[in-house]
Enzyme design. Sequence first.
Site, PDB file in Angstrom:
ATOM      1  N   LYS A 189       0.819  -1.213   0.000  1.00  8.45           N
ATOM      2  CA  LYS A 189       0.000   0.000   0.000  1.00  8.45           C
ATOM      3  C   LYS A 189       0.854   1.264   0.000  1.00  8.45           C
ATOM      4  O   LYS A 189       0.366   2.341  -0.319  1.00  8.45           O
ATOM      5  CB  LYS A 189      -0.961   0.000   1.190  1.00  8.45           C
ATOM      6  CG  LYS A 189      -2.066  -1.039   1.033  1.00  8.45           C
ATOM      7  CD  LYS A 189      -3.142  -0.914   2.086  1.00  8.45           C
ATOM      8  CE  LYS A 189      -4.286  -1.886   1.851  1.00  8.45           C
ATOM      9  NZ  LYS A 189      -3.892  -3.301   2.111  1.00  8.45           N
TER      10      LYS A 189
HETATM   11  C1  LIG Z   1      -4.585  -4.442   1.508  1.00  8.40           C
HETATM   12  C2  LIG Z   1      -3.829  -5.715   1.452  1.00  8.40           C
HETATM   13  C3  LIG Z   1      -4.179  -6.766   0.566  1.00  8.40           C
HETATM   14  C4  LIG Z   1      -5.399  -6.695  -0.315  1.00  8.40           C
HETATM   15  O1  LIG Z   1      -5.241  -5.811  -1.401  1.00  8.40           O
HETATM   16  P1  LIG Z   1      -6.519  -5.340  -2.229  1.00  8.40           P
HETATM   17  O2  LIG Z   1      -6.007  -4.339  -3.196  1.00  8.40           O
HETATM   18  O3  LIG Z   1      -7.467  -4.758  -1.222  1.00  8.40           O
HETATM   19  O4  LIG Z   1      -7.096  -6.541  -2.897  1.00  8.40           O
HETATM   20  C5  LIG Z   1      -3.365  -7.887   0.515  1.00  8.40           C
HETATM   21  N1  LIG Z   1      -2.289  -8.018   1.314  1.00  8.40           N
HETATM   22  C6  LIG Z   1      -1.930  -7.047   2.194  1.00  8.40           C
HETATM   23  C7  LIG Z   1      -0.747  -7.265   3.055  1.00  8.40           C
HETATM   24  C8  LIG Z   1      -2.675  -5.865   2.292  1.00  8.40           C
HETATM   25  O5  LIG Z   1      -2.312  -4.902   3.172  1.00  8.40           O
END
Ligand SMILES: *Cc1c(COP(=O)(O)O)cnc(C)c1O
Length: 434
Positions: free
Chosen positions: A107
Amino acid sequence: MKYYSLNKRSPVVDFRQATIQGQAPDKGLYFPESIPAIDPELIREIEGLAKEEIAYQVIKPYVGDTIPDADLRRIVAETVNFEIPLVRVNDFIWSLELFHGPTLAFKDIGARFMSRCLGYFARERKERVVVLVATSGDTGGAVAHGFYDVPGVDVVILYPSGKVSSVQEKQLTTLGRNIHALEVNGSFDDCQQLVKQAFADPSLTSELFLTSANSINVARWLPQQFYYFFAWQQWAEKDNPPVISVPSGNFGNICAGLLAHRSGLPVRHFIAACNANDAVTEYLESGQYQPRKAVPTLSNAMDVGNPSNFVRVLQLFHHEFGELKKVMSSYSISDDETKKTISDVYVKYRYLPDPHGAVGYLALARYLQQWPGGRGIFLETAHPVKFYDVVEPVIGEPVAIPPSVKAILDLPKKSTRIEPEYDTLKKQLRQVFL
Ligand SMILES: *Cc1c(COP(=O)(O)O)cnc(C)c1O
């Protein structure tokens, strides 16, 4: 590039407006009016290009002329200024490590890009922007670090006292400067409720330029395409494109990959790797989409019962079930399988996946079993140390703490404690910003 609302009851906007608003007024998600084709030369010559050049070329059509080239180049360079290596796990499977950013999760990439775009637009308006977010843990850290020291932007993070991990709390509360942490005596739902009340209060929004850092914002979604190109850049067998498995919750990440593929990036097939929250897995089997309440699992960042970006996936395929099925498969992986995968991969290959990566790994391995000769990549979306409470008992040894985490664990926490009452939040915001 113009963006329209998938609910079709709002005017089209440019990248700037879509970024500032986040969501369309009719509560729809913004979607690009057309999908740009990537210059074939970028695909052919990718090995010789710098990461920031690739990222610039990918994002430029989406940004259009809302940000001048020199600023856009600086923004993408700052977005991707950490390693994103493709690491071999075994003869068939590679891990794309997306956790080398400041908060150890993928993210960071979306948050860094969006924060800098918002910072640019705020400077242009000569108005201070206040980003207000409620977090249950992970998003707050990525947003805080993404916006840290970005001129013209302040961030207020509400988090539930005693309900985030110690690493997460330090990531939120040790930065200072333009990052303000409010420790709420309540639950995550209380925090979210307070934020919603603030956005719905005209007496506050008329005084303060408030915005959210929501994950559906196009400025968080679109830059996630970058690392699919970086994977291709490092992929050795250019005549045998990879299957790519994406641990999925809200489906923003995989939707960015599908978008990159539609623009011309070679990918053999996509796997949506889900935990027990399997609304999409079921949909691909039955053709019926049934959103549900989320159930808690070990891969908790994927505990989403009704993924908000799934409408974007459907739109990319013009709601044609058969077309989507040709490009994407999905597997649902249980917590027991997740633990076993962490252990197996660690013992057999000396590679330690986090619980989300483990879901991605096993879904990929399942798919490859059916298609001999195929090779693939799973996205490793977080560093295993972020989930040491799951990982350590499984492997029976401690997970080494990276230096960046060690450094913040010793810093003093700076937060303001508030009761979960809207008047208190409002008073606090006015006191700090007016
Ligand atoms: C947010 C997150 C996901 C999921 O990603 P999306 O884009 O919501 O499908 C997967 N793994 C981790 C570690 C995350 O923080």
